[in-house]
Design an enzyme around this catalytic site. Structure first.
Site, short mmCIF file in Angstrom:
data_model
loop_
_atom_site.label_atom_id
_atom_site.label_comp_id
_atom_site.label_asym_id
_atom_site.label_seq_id
_atom_site.Cartn_x
_atom_site.Cartn_y
_atom_site.Cartn_z
N GLU A 71 -5.93 4.61 -6.33
CA GLU A 71 -6.21 3.28 -5.39
C GLU A 71 -8.33 3.49 -6.07
O GLU A 71 -8.93 2.17 -6.66
CB GLU A 71 -6.64 2.92 -4.04
CG GLU A 71 -7.21 2.06 -4.29
CD GLU A 71 -7.02 1.45 -2.20
OE1 GLU A 71 -6.74 2.00 -1.72
OE2 GLU A 71 -7.59 -0.37 -2.15
N ASP A 98 -3.04 6.84 -3.26
CA ASP A 98 -3.75 6.55 -2.30
C ASP A 98 -4.46 7.27 -1.46
O ASP A 98 -3.44 7.95 -0.56
CB ASP A 98 -2.82 5.24 -1.39
CG ASP A 98 -3.82 4.00 -0.82
OD1 ASP A 98 -4.80 4.57 -0.82
OD2 ASP A 98 -3.30 3.07 -0.04
N ILE A 100 -6.34 6.76 1.43
CA ILE A 100 -5.63 6.62 2.57
C ILE A 100 -5.40 5.62 2.44
O ILE A 100 -6.23 4.58 2.06
CB ILE A 100 -7.69 6.79 3.70
CG1 ILE A 100 -8.42 7.98 3.72
CG2 ILE A 100 -7.19 6.46 4.89
CD1 ILE A 100 -9.78 7.40 3.66
N ASP A 101 -4.70 5.45 3.20
CA ASP A 101 -3.99 4.18 3.44
C ASP A 101 -3.85 4.26 4.92
O ASP A 101 -3.20 4.09 5.53
CB ASP A 101 -2.06 3.99 2.90
CG ASP A 101 -1.59 2.79 3.22
OD1 ASP A 101 -2.23 1.98 2.80
OD2 ASP A 101 -0.50 2.36 3.54
N THR A 103 -7.37 1.72 5.87
CA THR A 103 -8.88 2.58 5.59
C THR A 103 -9.73 1.38 6.87
O THR A 103 -10.27 2.64 7.56
CB THR A 103 -9.24 1.83 4.41
OG1 THR A 103 -8.30 2.83 3.46
CG2 THR A 103 -10.58 1.98 5.02
N ASP A 225 0.15 1.79 -2.92
CA ASP A 225 0.73 1.49 -1.16
C ASP A 225 2.48 1.93 -1.14
O ASP A 225 2.66 2.60 -0.04
CB ASP A 225 0.55 -0.26 -1.00
CG ASP A 225 -0.86 -0.16 -1.17
OD1 ASP A 225 -1.91 0.20 -0.40
OD2 ASP A 225 -1.22 -1.40 -1.86
P1 2AM Z 1 -5.07 0.65 1.85
O1 2AM Z 1 -5.99 0.86 3.90
O2 2AM Z 1 -5.00 1.62 1.39
O3 2AM Z 1 -6.53 -0.40 2.03
C1 2AM Z 1 -2.61 -2.65 5.01
O4 2AM Z 1 -1.23 -4.10 5.87
C2 2AM Z 1 -2.03 -2.33 3.82
O5 2AM Z 1 -2.32 -3.24 3.23
C3 2AM Z 1 -2.58 -1.42 3.32
O6 2AM Z 1 -1.13 -0.40 2.75
C4 2AM Z 1 -3.84 -1.49 2.50
O7 2AM Z 1 -4.32 -0.28 2.17
C5 2AM Z 1 -3.42 -2.82 1.95
N1 2AM Z 1 -4.70 -3.51 2.05
C6 2AM Z 1 -5.71 -2.84 2.04
N2 2AM Z 1 -6.58 -3.69 1.63
C7 2AM Z 1 -6.21 -4.18 0.95
C8 2AM Z 1 -5.99 -5.49 -0.90
N3 2AM Z 1 -7.32 -6.13 -0.47
N4 2AM Z 1 -5.71 -5.63 -0.74
C9 2AM Z 1 -3.97 -5.70 -1.31
N5 2AM Z 1 -4.11 -4.30 -0.38
C10 2AM Z 1 -4.71 -4.00 0.61
CA CA Z 2 -3.21 1.46 0.96
CA CA Z 3 -6.34 3.19 0.51
CA CA Z 4 -8.11 -0.05 0.27
#
Ligand code: 2AM
Ligand code: CA
Ligand code: CA
Ligand code: CA
Length: 278
Positions: A71, A98, A100-101, A103, A225
């Site tokens: 990512e 990913d 940190i899924d 964040t 994701d």
């Molecule tokens: P992340 O924490 O790696 O960014 C939460 O509903 C999910 O949406 C998580 O898997 C999160 O991943 C993801 N997510 C967060 N911001 C995003 C973005 N801008 N576009 C797409 N997915 C996102």
């Molecule tokens: Ca993610």
């Molecule tokens: Ca992430």
């Molecule tokens: Ca992210």
């Protein structure tokens, strides 16, 4: 263990996820540099980037010929993500990561986030690892060999009624997708037992694989994701498609996963929500 020649992909993926997970857990709530990507809802810290570098370096030590898609190495925004996924579709082996899924949870000290590592072979996911370091839960799936948690085989729930099903979803960052999903949540909430949204799509998929939820859908996600979790779903006996019911592939952004038994009902309800101006 997934082995090709003398190389044990699964052991490397598990060790890498474990090391990365321990590190991010030790940094939770202690990050220093918080930045926003698309909006104030879309966060990134130095730990996301450092963790991805750690994972990339570890994997490249073992598998220097393999491609890598993470990512934090992709420009912000859906167009760049789609291009990045297109560019690795034909790679012989590509690790899809990913770091940190979840964040937002990580930043707030909310103990629910994961490391997601998948290995695709010519565009097909053959190995998926989702690690939750807070609860020390390592979910592992190998193509054709089942899905496991702490060495024990896991399976999807046997629930066949939406009304008895616990379902997961998320709140997309993109405004249109959020508006759409809020309609979906509104329609589904009266049809299912209840809805949970934990902030980690990868863990939602792992939880469906382990039978802790019966279904999950979310819009505008990215390959990193979903990839590992999608294999967990398949290998635990579940079904994973896009929200229209087309089979999962690396390009799917609107994902729907379930125990299989409620898949059609879930899809029909979401399609109905679309029809009413989703
Ligand atoms: P992340 O924490 O790696 O960014 C939460 O509903 C999910 O949406 C998580 O898997 C999160 O991943 C993801 N997510 C967060 N911001 C995003 C973005 N801008 N576009 C797409 N997915 C996102
Ligand atoms: Ca993610
Ligand atoms: Ca992430
Ligand atoms: Ca992210």
């Amino acid at each position: 263990m997934y082995t090709v020649g003398r190389k044990n992909y699964t052991a490397v993926a598990i060790n890498t996820a474990s090391k990365a997970g321990e590190w991010i857990k030790s940094r939770c709530g202690k990050h220093s540099k918080l930045k926003t990507k698309l909006s104030s809802h879309d966060l990134v810290t130095e730990v996301d980037k450092g963790c991805e570098t750690m994972i990339r370096n570890l994997l490249q030590t073992y598998f220097p010929d393999h491609s890598f898609l993470g990512e934090e190495g992709v420009e912000v925004g859906p167009e760049a993500s789609v291009r990045a996924v297109d560019s690795i579709q034909d790679a012989e082996y590509v690790w899809i990561v990913d770091p940190i899924d979840g964040t937002t949870n990580f930043v707030h000290g909310f103990p629910f986030y994961s490391v997601s590592i998948a290995l695709a072979h010519h565009g097909e996911v053959i190995l998926g690892v989702v690690y939750d370091p807070v609860h020390d839960e390592m979910f592992v799936a190998e193509k054709g060999k089942g899905a496991y948690l702490r060495g024990r085989k896991i399976g999807v729930s046997k629930e066949s009624e939406l009304s008895n099903s616990l379902i997961g979803t998320g709140f997309p960052v993109q405004e249109n997708a959020l508006t759409t999903n809020l309609k979906g949540i509104q329609v589904l909430s009266s049809k299912v037992r209840n809805i949970r949204t934990t902030g980690s799509a990868a863990l939602h998929l792992a939880y469906v694989a382990a039978g802790r939820m019966s279904g999950f859908w979310e819009l505008e996600l990215n390959a990193w994701d979903i990839a590992a979790g999608a294999l967990l779903i398949k290998e635990s006996g579940g079904t994973v498609t896009d929200t229209k019911g087309n089979p999962y592939n690396l390009c799917v952004r609107n994902v729907m996963a379930s125990n299989g038994l409620i898949h059609n009902s879930l899809q029909e309800e979401l399609a109905g929500a679309h029809a009413t101006g989703f």
